[in-house]
Motif scaffolding. Sequence first.
Motif, PDB file in Angstrom:
ATOM      1  N   ASN A 186     -20.018 -35.752 -32.300  1.00 31.24           N
ATOM      2  CA  ASN A 186     -19.627 -34.555 -31.541  1.00 31.24           C
ATOM      3  C   ASN A 186     -18.424 -33.871 -32.205  1.00 31.24           C
ATOM      4  O   ASN A 186     -17.510 -33.378 -31.543  1.00 31.24           O
ATOM      5  CB  ASN A 186     -19.315 -34.887 -30.078  1.00 31.24           C
ATOM      6  CG  ASN A 186     -19.399 -33.658 -29.183  1.00 31.24           C
ATOM      7  OD1 ASN A 186     -20.090 -32.684 -29.514  1.00 31.24           O
ATOM      8  ND2 ASN A 186     -18.680 -33.674 -28.083  1.00 31.24           N
ATOM      9  N   ALA A 187     -18.452 -33.865 -33.548  1.00 28.81           N
ATOM     10  CA  ALA A 187     -17.378 -33.232 -34.330  1.00 28.81           C
ATOM     11  C   ALA A 187     -17.495 -31.713 -34.233  1.00 28.81           C
ATOM     12  O   ALA A 187     -18.584 -31.174 -34.015  1.00 28.81           O
ATOM     13  CB  ALA A 187     -17.497 -33.665 -35.796  1.00 28.81           C
ATOM     14  N   ALA A 188     -16.353 -31.023 -34.402  1.00 26.01           N
ATOM     15  CA  ALA A 188     -16.392 -29.558 -34.493  1.00 26.01           C
ATOM     16  C   ALA A 188     -16.975 -29.176 -35.856  1.00 26.01           C
ATOM     17  O   ALA A 188     -16.962 -29.977 -36.797  1.00 26.01           O
ATOM     18  CB  ALA A 188     -14.985 -29.000 -34.329  1.00 26.01           C
ATOM     19  N   ARG A 189     -17.498 -27.943 -35.952  1.00 28.61           N
ATOM     20  CA  ARG A 189     -18.244 -27.555 -37.163  1.00 28.61           C
ATOM     21  C   ARG A 189     -17.626 -26.352 -37.874  1.00 28.61           C
ATOM     22  O   ARG A 189     -18.265 -25.723 -38.709  1.00 28.61           O
ATOM     23  CB  ARG A 189     -19.691 -27.227 -36.773  1.00 28.61           C
ATOM     24  CG  ARG A 189     -20.449 -28.442 -36.291  1.00 28.61           C
ATOM     25  CD  ARG A 189     -21.874 -28.105 -35.960  1.00 28.61           C
ATOM     26  NE  ARG A 189     -21.955 -27.418 -34.676  1.00 28.61           N
ATOM     27  CZ  ARG A 189     -23.013 -26.717 -34.281  1.00 28.61           C
ATOM     28  NH1 ARG A 189     -24.051 -26.573 -35.076  1.00 28.61           N
ATOM     29  NH2 ARG A 189     -23.025 -26.136 -33.082  1.00 28.61           N
ATOM     30  N   GLU A 190     -16.403 -25.994 -37.518  1.00 33.85           N
ATOM     31  CA  GLU A 190     -15.773 -24.791 -38.082  1.00 33.85           C
ATOM     32  C   GLU A 190     -15.699 -24.848 -39.618  1.00 33.85           C
ATOM     33  O   GLU A 190     -15.531 -25.932 -40.196  1.00 33.85           O
ATOM     34  CB  GLU A 190     -14.344 -24.665 -37.520  1.00 33.85           C
ATOM     35  CG  GLU A 190     -14.208 -23.848 -36.251  1.00 33.85           C
ATOM     36  CD  GLU A 190     -14.822 -24.476 -35.009  1.00 33.85           C
ATOM     37  OE1 GLU A 190     -15.366 -25.594 -35.097  1.00 33.85           O
ATOM     38  OE2 GLU A 190     -14.766 -23.845 -33.942  1.00 33.85           O
ATOM     39  N   PRO A 191     -15.781 -23.679 -40.275  1.00 33.85           N
ATOM     40  CA  PRO A 191     -15.681 -23.640 -41.742  1.00 33.85           C
ATOM     41  C   PRO A 191     -14.379 -24.272 -42.255  1.00 33.85           C
ATOM     42  O   PRO A 191     -14.354 -24.828 -43.362  1.00 33.85           O
ATOM     43  CB  PRO A 191     -15.682 -22.136 -42.060  1.00 33.85           C
ATOM     44  CG  PRO A 191     -16.345 -21.487 -40.895  1.00 33.85           C
ATOM     45  CD  PRO A 191     -16.051 -22.348 -39.697  1.00 33.85           C
ATOM     46  N   GLU A 192     -13.315 -24.217 -41.457  1.00 32.89           N
ATOM     47  CA  GLU A 192     -12.034 -24.784 -41.899  1.00 32.89           C
ATOM     48  C   GLU A 192     -12.139 -26.301 -42.039  1.00 32.89           C
ATOM     49  O   GLU A 192     -11.430 -26.914 -42.847  1.00 32.89           O
ATOM     50  CB  GLU A 192     -10.918 -24.416 -40.900  1.00 32.89           C
ATOM     51  CG  GLU A 192     -10.562 -22.928 -40.863  1.00 32.89           C
ATOM     52  CD  GLU A 192     -11.577 -22.036 -40.153  1.00 32.89           C
ATOM     53  OE1 GLU A 192     -12.401 -22.577 -39.364  1.00 32.89           O
ATOM     54  OE2 GLU A 192     -11.571 -20.811 -40.394  1.00 32.89           O
ATOM     55  N   ILE A 193     -13.035 -26.909 -41.241  1.00 35.74           N
ATOM     56  CA  ILE A 193     -13.221 -28.365 -41.343  1.00 35.74           C
ATOM     57  C   ILE A 193     -13.904 -28.707 -42.666  1.00 35.74           C
ATOM     58  O   ILE A 193     -13.531 -29.655 -43.356  1.00 35.74           O
ATOM     59  CB  ILE A 193     -14.040 -28.876 -40.131  1.00 35.74           C
ATOM     60  CG1 ILE A 193     -13.198 -28.675 -38.869  1.00 35.74           C
ATOM     61  CG2 ILE A 193     -14.455 -30.336 -40.311  1.00 35.74           C
ATOM     62  CD1 ILE A 193     -13.940 -28.839 -37.586  1.00 35.74           C
ATOM     63  N   ILE A 194     -14.878 -27.866 -43.044  1.00 34.09           N
ATOM     64  CA  ILE A 194     -15.547 -28.075 -44.340  1.00 34.09           C
ATOM     65  C   ILE A 194     -14.524 -27.896 -45.470  1.00 34.09           C
ATOM     66  O   ILE A 194     -14.523 -28.641 -46.450  1.00 34.09           O
ATOM     67  CB  ILE A 194     -16.713 -27.071 -44.525  1.00 34.09           C
ATOM     68  CG1 ILE A 194     -17.682 -27.167 -43.345  1.00 34.09           C
ATOM     69  CG2 ILE A 194     -17.417 -27.298 -45.858  1.00 34.09           C
ATOM     70  CD1 ILE A 194     -18.850 -26.203 -43.415  1.00 34.09           C
ATOM     71  N   ASP A 195     -13.641 -26.908 -45.309  1.00 33.14           N
ATOM     72  CA  ASP A 195     -12.646 -26.649 -46.352  1.00 33.14           C
ATOM     73  C   ASP A 195     -11.729 -27.859 -46.553  1.00 33.14           C
ATOM     74  O   ASP A 195     -11.454 -28.261 -47.682  1.00 33.14           O
ATOM     75  CB  ASP A 195     -11.829 -25.398 -45.969  1.00 33.14           C
ATOM     76  CG  ASP A 195     -11.227 -24.716 -47.182  1.00 33.14           C
ATOM     77  OD1 ASP A 195     -11.807 -24.829 -48.286  1.00 33.14           O
ATOM     78  OD2 ASP A 195     -10.168 -24.072 -47.044  1.00 33.14           O
TER      79      ASP A 195
END
Length: 424
Positions: A186-195
């Motif tokens: 149930n992790a967040a998926r925001e682009p900043e997390i990928i970054d």
Amino acid sequence: MRKIVINGGKRLRGEVTISGAKNSVVALIPAIILAEEPVILDGVPDISDVESLKDIMEMMGAKIKHEGETLEIDPRGIKSMPMPYGKINSLRASYYFMGSLLGRFGEARVGLPGGCDLGPRPIDLHIKGFEALGAKVEYEDGAMHLKANHQGTKGAYIFMDLVSVGATINVMLAAVKAKGKTVIENAAREPEIIDVATLLNNMGAKIRGAGTNEIRIEGVEHLSGTRHMVIPDRIEAGTYISLAAAIGDGVKIDNVIYEHLESFIAKLQEMGVEMTIREDSIYVYPSQTLKMVDIKTYHYPGFATDLQQPITPLLLTSIGYGKIQDTIYEKRINHVPELARMGANIEVKSNTIYMQGPNELTGTDVVATDLRAGASLVLAGLIASGETTIHNIEFILRGYSDIIEKLQGLGADIRIVEGKASQI
Ligand code: UD1
């Protein structure tokens, strides 16, 4: 106290380049604590949050070189020490020092984070994540003390009760050097997390699944140096796109990743805004008659809560009835009374913002109460007739890189003036 003074009502045209993402860089800088060699970040925005983080890192023993948009941080001299209160308290993202110091030293002592007042902003999920990784967490003298045993953090299965950007990144930071495997469900998926995951992986971490709701991390012993380009700020981009749609005579917004803005762009299209979307730019045509829409914020890829306030002045120029519901921060409504004082037909009932348009806004003295409310008032001031004076502008400068210069480049009559303490 400095103020922003705007002479509104001028049409804007030209090109504006979006800077690196604030919400990425505030996590990328603390993440560098985990490296054993210097790390270089490119595309770093010129915002006061970055200056605060640099000061904190230097106080902890990091060596920093900052030239233009390039920031080189040598973390080798960093020692885990109690975090200085002043800076930490003004910064929401200071909570990332908890994850990175715990990950590197097995121990952290960090003052409780501050940041914008959007109503309650708990960090219970961060704490639960650290505890699952084996840390003992205690609250002492206004600070959190986190301590793992002598072997450091250990991998764990963590189910996030709520989708949280901050908790997802923080647990990732604490887990990259943990012994064994960590799963964040149930992790967040925001682009900043990928970054952040991309930076950590380039440093040698083993993170898979960032950008999905299940992140898997295989702990590693060492992380090395690397060079990393910060992703463009999707919230800054959405702010300028809203402005261009409201009073633009043709504005090109450069350095945009369209995929990061899909739900936002879909709303603008529903309103009738015309745009040409290219690989890394968006051109916004002068608007004809725009239709009011309803907005409900949600986690990524839903409509971003951070764009709810900046889009409000555009909605106020459109025709019809509309409402905004912020399901992430329901008290994110501090821009509403200020917009009403500029003549907008807008009110809050049961945490929902109701609007009727079109509105003729008139400049007056207004107060920015948080970063995105401040952005909302800058847009309103540019749209309004007459002079708008915005007080408490330090909030705006925390998160918008070169905002005055960028707007002047589009033809706006906007400036910062030094003034006495706010009278209102
Ligand atoms: C980040 C962004 C912020 C954005 C927000 C939502 C940064 C520095 N800030 O904030 O600009 O508005 O995501 O997209 O990246 N919650 C809990 N317990 C927790 C953590 C969160 O109840 O331990 C709740 C919050 O109160 C909120 C929701 O979960 O209602 C989402 O918050 P979260 O995604 O954590 O926001 P931040 O990471 O603080």
